[in-house]
Design an enzyme around this catalytic site. Structure first.
Site, PDB file in Angstrom:
ATOM      1  N   THR B  13      15.313 172.889 -22.252  1.00  0.00           N
ATOM      2  CA  THR B  13      14.575 172.640 -20.988  1.00  0.00           C
ATOM      3  C   THR B  13      15.582 172.795 -19.917  1.00  0.00           C
ATOM      4  OG1 THR B  13      12.998 171.289 -22.108  1.00  0.00           O
ATOM      5  CG2 THR B  13      13.124 170.818 -19.625  1.00  0.00           C
ATOM      6  N   VAL B  14      16.715 171.992 -19.686  1.00  0.00           N
ATOM      7  CA  VAL B  14      17.499 171.796 -18.575  1.00  0.00           C
ATOM      8  C   VAL B  14      18.148 173.256 -18.449  1.00  0.00           C
ATOM      9  CG1 VAL B  14      19.499 170.654 -17.594  1.00  0.00           C
ATOM     10  CG2 VAL B  14      17.543 169.407 -18.421  1.00  0.00           C
ATOM     11  N   VAL B 132      23.979 161.000 -15.384  1.00  0.00           N
ATOM     12  CA  VAL B 132      23.294 159.663 -15.036  1.00  0.00           C
ATOM     13  C   VAL B 132      22.577 160.109 -13.522  1.00  0.00           C
ATOM     14  CG1 VAL B 132      24.017 157.503 -14.055  1.00  0.00           C
ATOM     15  CG2 VAL B 132      25.434 158.534 -15.465  1.00  0.00           C
ATOM     16  N   GLY B 134      19.930 162.113 -13.386  1.00  0.00           N
ATOM     17  CA  GLY B 134      19.229 163.566 -13.062  1.00  0.00           C
ATOM     18  C   GLY B 134      19.627 163.932 -11.775  1.00  0.00           C
ATOM     19  N   GLY B 187       3.314 162.651 -22.502  1.00  0.00           N
ATOM     20  CA  GLY B 187       4.608 163.347 -22.435  1.00  0.00           C
ATOM     21  C   GLY B 187       5.746 162.356 -21.583  1.00  0.00           C
ATOM     22  N   GLU B 190       9.131 159.635 -25.478  1.00  0.00           N
ATOM     23  CA  GLU B 190       9.263 160.529 -26.340  1.00  0.00           C
ATOM     24  C   GLU B 190       8.350 159.815 -27.804  1.00  0.00           C
ATOM     25  OE1 GLU B 190      11.641 162.778 -26.826  1.00  0.00           O
ATOM     26  OE2 GLU B 190      12.475 162.771 -24.816  1.00  0.00           O
ATOM     27  N   ASP B 201      19.725 154.319 -23.521  1.00  0.00           N
ATOM     28  CA  ASP B 201      20.018 155.267 -22.794  1.00  0.00           C
ATOM     29  C   ASP B 201      20.476 154.692 -21.361  1.00  0.00           C
ATOM     30  OD1 ASP B 201      18.948 158.011 -21.631  1.00  0.00           O
ATOM     31  OD2 ASP B 201      18.280 156.888 -20.221  1.00  0.00           O
ATOM     32  N   LYS B 205      24.215 155.435 -19.592  1.00  0.00           N
ATOM     33  CA  LYS B 205      24.430 155.835 -18.301  1.00  0.00           C
ATOM     34  C   LYS B 205      25.406 154.562 -17.310  1.00  0.00           C
ATOM     35  CE  LYS B 205      20.368 158.435 -18.317  1.00  0.00           C
ATOM     36  NZ  LYS B 205      18.874 158.189 -18.087  1.00  0.00           N
ATOM     37  N   GLY B 302      14.111 165.437 -15.914  1.00  0.00           N
ATOM     38  CA  GLY B 302      13.257 166.361 -15.863  1.00  0.00           C
ATOM     39  C   GLY B 302      14.214 167.689 -15.517  1.00  0.00           C
TER      40      GLY B 302
END
Lengths: 431, 431
Positions: B13-14, B132, B134, B187, B190, B201, B205, B302
């Site tokens: 995705t990224v 960290v 996004g 979505g 997860e 998570d 970070k 995202g």
């Protein structure tokens, strides 16, 4: 460790903060940076006042040129302010190829084109992080962090004095004049507060943000500027009833037709993050085409926050002294051909507070005048009648062109049913 | 214009966002930067799936080593994730002295000590802005913008899934399980949401932020981690009645005794900027000794926001390839000798929701147990009795040591007047 010679011009509040910061945190800064910034000259016309921070050695002089010219000075830090001596000294430094760190928004907003061109010609970098947003690293975010983004828009609260006044007016239901007077007594507002409350300081900063976002200097006379002088507490109250707060916003927006830069007191939805920015704090909301919405928040002025950013810029300048790539390369015209958009072409929603005769058919005439100019009404708020024969009526409109509003209001304010000038504020609910 | 060869590991995705960003905004990026990043190799085990973005030429391979080793590749971008192949490939690149850009918080939080040491030894930089926050340029702000500051504390909302769940629970009065299920269907969460909702998570970070703030890697097992799984909607409601909102906060704080890193669902005053951060947004509040309070806000995850930051790091890496000073020099131990503080030593205020028999003298026994452990009560909130024999009583305490609370609660939860385990949440009103 390699040392970098720093020349400081202006030993006032922020200058003393920089000297103090270097004394207290200089070792840590050097450890993080890998080179050590060392103050080798300080210039100020006032050689006598005790700033409360000691200088290492006899380095204070009233001859600023000698500091700029000193071969040991590799980075020139301009904290004099204004567009007089500051301008010629900045140019003198750039002429010698020396990088300049400045917090002088006024100078760059008025003479940026000339100064940036000189910096590019001489391949000397100019760092102006502290000129916008005080301690907030917003210049750096725009220049580096968001470098891959086309900037769609920026909405920013950039003047702590105005935000402090608006916050207190709202929280305590006080009048503008009352809060301004108290702010002046407490030192939060200048004795001559015009630069702040009439929006010019915000406009200077907006021009610099636009420069970073779009790569060309926007002339000050293309910026539509309205301040908060005389804002009525009743409008703050009505805005709150409608679910908004009033903030002095700098708005920088790109559309297909060009770039708009403006400063206006604006209604911001109460749940928006910008609405939660209170007191002397500043915040800059940036919309990028990849990153979406981002916001940067902190103290927009003050000795320590501003010195923090000046020292960050000094670190950048010191780091880049050895580098191949001049840092100023990152501000290049990303939007060649983008036009400045004229105020009359801008579309926005408005909050209107009218003073109307309390009798049937009155509102229909107002709606008619707006409709003739292509503006439709979204909602009307009418409170209890006031003591006199006129009643305040708040009209919230849909989007319309600014010049259509001007034309409609000219028509409305000359009607015999209208008891006084209509208060008009923008609604920024797309921020 | 000079070109810099980029090797991309991981075309998910990224990765696809980075390729797309380079296609759409690459020319602008190059104009701003002065050099042009060019994709010369892309590695992914999946050679078939259409990512919807075209590659220039036949540059996709399933042999990641060949991309790392390709002499045209000057900057390696690791977007594989996890601690398996990603780790050996990052080390392989650093071993060759190639700078690495990564979004892999998991890898750096678990193996940062080893990887940063290798980067330092090989004088190859490692850029981890996208690991960290996004799209939020927070790593850059800490590393560069606030370089002159000792960091006193950081309070951060770092997991969009958790913040989305908490926001919906509060706004709509829904249960944790209900919102989680809907978030999974939409979505936003997860299928296996443990890494997010159990706080791991966020902890990864937090460890990276602490590394930047204090210059040494904090081992994950020194981080006290609590997630939001099973948080009761009734606590969100009571917290709101008391003037707070509940957020999953990473807290990094320095005191005389050392550095504390923790992740906890926490009560934040409703008027605080962090309380206004809703939905999938992230925010990081940083307190520096010079700058004071600053905040950075945006999308924490995202494709596009993360790709925006990866491209910003690629730009940095490309710019610094020609420079004398390795960028990683800026993360050095600014706080040598600072100790990690153990959880039991931390002082905080607590929100306690007890289930108590509705009869006289009960509250006195609770106050007694708290008092014996040196904890005093700030306020008590008792609503109408519930249907059963037990009534929920909310106690807000003054500051006390975490281990004193643990001891008091052990005592309290074994009392015959207590109908069930006490819910306990931290109050972070110094943020």
């Amino acid at each position: 460790m390699k040392e970098i010679g720093i020349g400081l011009l202006g030993f006032g509040t922020v200058g003393a903060g920089v000297v103090d910061g270097l004394r207290r945190n200089g070792e840590m800064l050097a450890a993080r940076l890998g080179v050590k910034p060392v103050l080798v000259g300080v210039a100020d016309l006032d050689l006598d006042t005790d700033r409360g921070v000691p200088l290492d050695g006899d380095i204070l002089t009233d001859n600023a040129e000698s500091v700029v010219d000193d071969p040991r000075v590799q980075v020139v830090v301009e904290l004099i302010g204004g567009t007089g001596a500051a301008k010629s000294l900045v140019k003198r430094a750039l002429d010698q190829g020396k990088p300049v760190v400045t917090a002088n928004k006024h100078l760059l907003a008025e003479h940026g084109a000339e100064i940036f061109a000189l910096a590019a010609k001489k391949e000397a970098d100019i760092y102006f992080g502290a000129s916008v947003g005080g301690g907030i690293p917003i210049i750096r975010a725009l220049r580096d962090g968001l470098i891959a983004n086309h900037i769609d828009s920026i909405y920013a609260i950039l003047n702590g004095t105005c935000n402090y006044i608006l916050t207190r007016m709202e929280a305590e239901g006080l009048s503008f004049d009352h809060v301004l007077k108290e702010a002046q007594e407490a030192g939060y507002a200048e004795a001559d507060p015009g630069l702040d409350i009439d929006g010019l300081d915000t406009a200077h900063k907006a021009v610099l943000l636009a420069y970073l976002a779009y790569g060309f200097p926007v002339p000050m006379d293309a910026v539509h500027v309205e301040g908060i002088r005389g804002l009525a507490e009743t409008d703050i109250e009505y805005a709150r009833d409608l679910g908004y707060r009033i903030k002095l916003l700098a708005v920088i927006r790109r559309s297909e037709d060009g770039v708009e830069v403006g400063v206006h007191p604006s209604l911001v939805p109460a749940e928006h993050v910008l609405a939660s920015v209170s007191g002397v704090y500043n915040a800059v909301m940036v919309y990028g085409d990849m990153v979406g919405q981002t916001l940067y928040y902190g103290r927009g002025a003050g000795r320590e926050p501003t010195a923090s950013t000046v020292l960050g810029d000094i670190a950048d300048a010191a780091r880049n002294l050895g580098a191949d790539l001049p840092r100023s390369a990152s501000v290049s015209s990303s939007s060649r051909g983008v036009e400045i958009r004229k105020a009359g072409e801008i579309e926005t929603r408005y909050y209107l507070r009218l003073s109307l005769l309390d009798k049937p058919g009155v509102l229909a005439r107002i709606a008619g005048a707006l409709g003739e100019n292509g503006i439709s009404i979204a909602s009307v708020l009418q409170k209890e009648p006031a003591k006199g024969e006129y009643v305040p009526v708040v009209v919230v409109t849909h989007r319309g062109h600014e010049k259509a509003f001007a034309s409609a209001l000219e028509q409305i304010d000359s009607m015999d049913i209208v008891g006084g000038p209509t208060a008009r504020l923008r609604i920024e609910d797309q921020a």
